[in-house]
Design an enzyme around this catalytic site. Sequence first.
Site, mmCIF file in Angstrom:
data_model
loop_
_atom_site.group_PDB
_atom_site.id
_atom_site.type_symbol
_atom_site.label_atom_id
_atom_site.label_comp_id
_atom_site.label_asym_id
_atom_site.label_seq_id
_atom_site.Cartn_x
_atom_site.Cartn_y
_atom_site.Cartn_z
ATOM 1 N N SER A 179 0.843 -1.189 0.000
ATOM 2 C CA SER A 179 0.000 0.000 0.000
ATOM 3 C C SER A 179 0.887 1.251 0.000
ATOM 4 O O SER A 179 1.744 1.391 -0.865
ATOM 5 C CB SER A 179 -0.954 -0.028 1.197
ATOM 6 O OG SER A 179 -1.988 0.915 1.054
ATOM 7 N N ASP A 320 -5.187 -3.129 -2.750
ATOM 8 C CA ASP A 320 -4.314 -2.763 -1.624
ATOM 9 C C ASP A 320 -3.549 -3.953 -1.035
ATOM 10 O O ASP A 320 -4.133 -4.878 -0.480
ATOM 11 C CB ASP A 320 -5.192 -2.134 -0.545
ATOM 12 C CG ASP A 320 -4.384 -1.460 0.549
ATOM 13 O OD1 ASP A 320 -3.229 -1.857 0.771
ATOM 14 O OD2 ASP A 320 -4.910 -0.536 1.187
#
Length: 491
Positions: A179, A320
Amino acid sequence: MFSRKSKRVKAQLESAESYEEWLKYATEHDKASGMEGWKKVEHSDLYDNEQIKLRLEKLQAERENGDDEALLFLLNEGIHGNMGGMGNPKLYHKALSGTKQLIVDYVDEIANALLHLADSDNENISFEEKLDFFHRASVCFGRSALMLSGGGQLGNFHMGVLKALAEVDLIPDVISGASAGSLYAALVGTRSNEEFLEFLAEDKIRTVLKSEADIYKKIVRSEDNVKVKDLKKIVDNVIPNLTFQEAFNLTGRKINISIAPYGAQQKSRLLNAIASPNVLIRSAVMASCAIPGIFPPVTLLAKNKEGEIQPYLPSRKWIDGSMSNDLPEKRLSRLYQVNHFIVSLTNPLVLPFVMDPSTQDGRLSQVKKFGLNVMKETTQFNYSIAKRFFKYAPSSVALAANNINSIVQQNYLGDINILADFNVFNSRKVLSALTFDELSELITKGEKSTWPKIEAIRVTTKIGRVLDRILEDYENQELTLATSVLKKKAS
């Protein structure tokens, strides 16, 4: 008197503006607290000082006598980071400015012995025998990795961590990011230390902030027109258009980026020069930063053999990376023989529940650990029950439940932990535009949180760094020799 002086030095530590200044005050604090004396005393219940002392004396004697065969035999008996318990994290948190001098001397002697044997002028042992030994020693000793977690804007803390490590040339060659962490892993993994530190110049940071402002305003206002091109603009501004293999060839750093599956039947992946050499780092960062509900899932891009850009695994989309593999410890171990992990943790969903066990009160740490284990077991139990009903629910519900369970079940601590102070950052700013002052504060916080860990990182990674450097030199020698042989045959 002592207490007053100790408080003064602590205040100086907090106000230090460089690592050199911090280390000066840390040494003064250790003298005032008696820890400087503790470093010089060899004995401790925390490690086997007698074993370390004995091996140190043997290594020194063989090297001084010039008996390289005996030195090689002694080194073959074992090179590892926890010899005699010297890897015990508690040994590196007693004094602020370092650990037992005996451990430092032993690590230095191992490094000097390795460099002595590797020297091209040393002909007492054949090149082939040396190469075989260094390969085995590297596998046995292992290596270190730096893992950068997710955390939205809190991830800018990683820049301070990387800045502090770059200034003392201690960034490990193996770096992972998930991320927000993927952006900083890519940032430093496509640049030399000098180029990275130059990137942190105030004028360049202000340019990046300006490009970020619009996208974060849209996120905060929950506007429908937050486009993937907005995020792409930021990524393209700071990450060169390189594949994982091209970045490795350029810097020698092994970048690893975690991505999570968008489909229920997919598996998470760790992208790098080994598993996905032709994938563009920019697209990997885009995928790893695709926060569900804010950015759409991403299809990876790669260069084909003609250098043209095309979709990579076009039927699959990714989101993510922190959802499934924020800190990919097992995969790094398998790919690079990593057995020592430095963690920079900024994930706001996790920070309130973790503590660095080597620096906190034992009872408080155990209570928090017990609470975390209860939460993990409860979440897993509830997830296993709810899983039966997912076939009747929308796919988004099943995916969300899987992501939540995955976040809770992960391990978020390593051997050396650099934890962002959740209390100093407004959680509402995690997905908001930052001012230059707010960004500077996060970077400074990352630096200051890293400085107390630098001596531990220096000592625990030194042997691995020396072995890696020797093997790189030897492999270059092998390549030069092979090329020379081929040229002779061709002529």
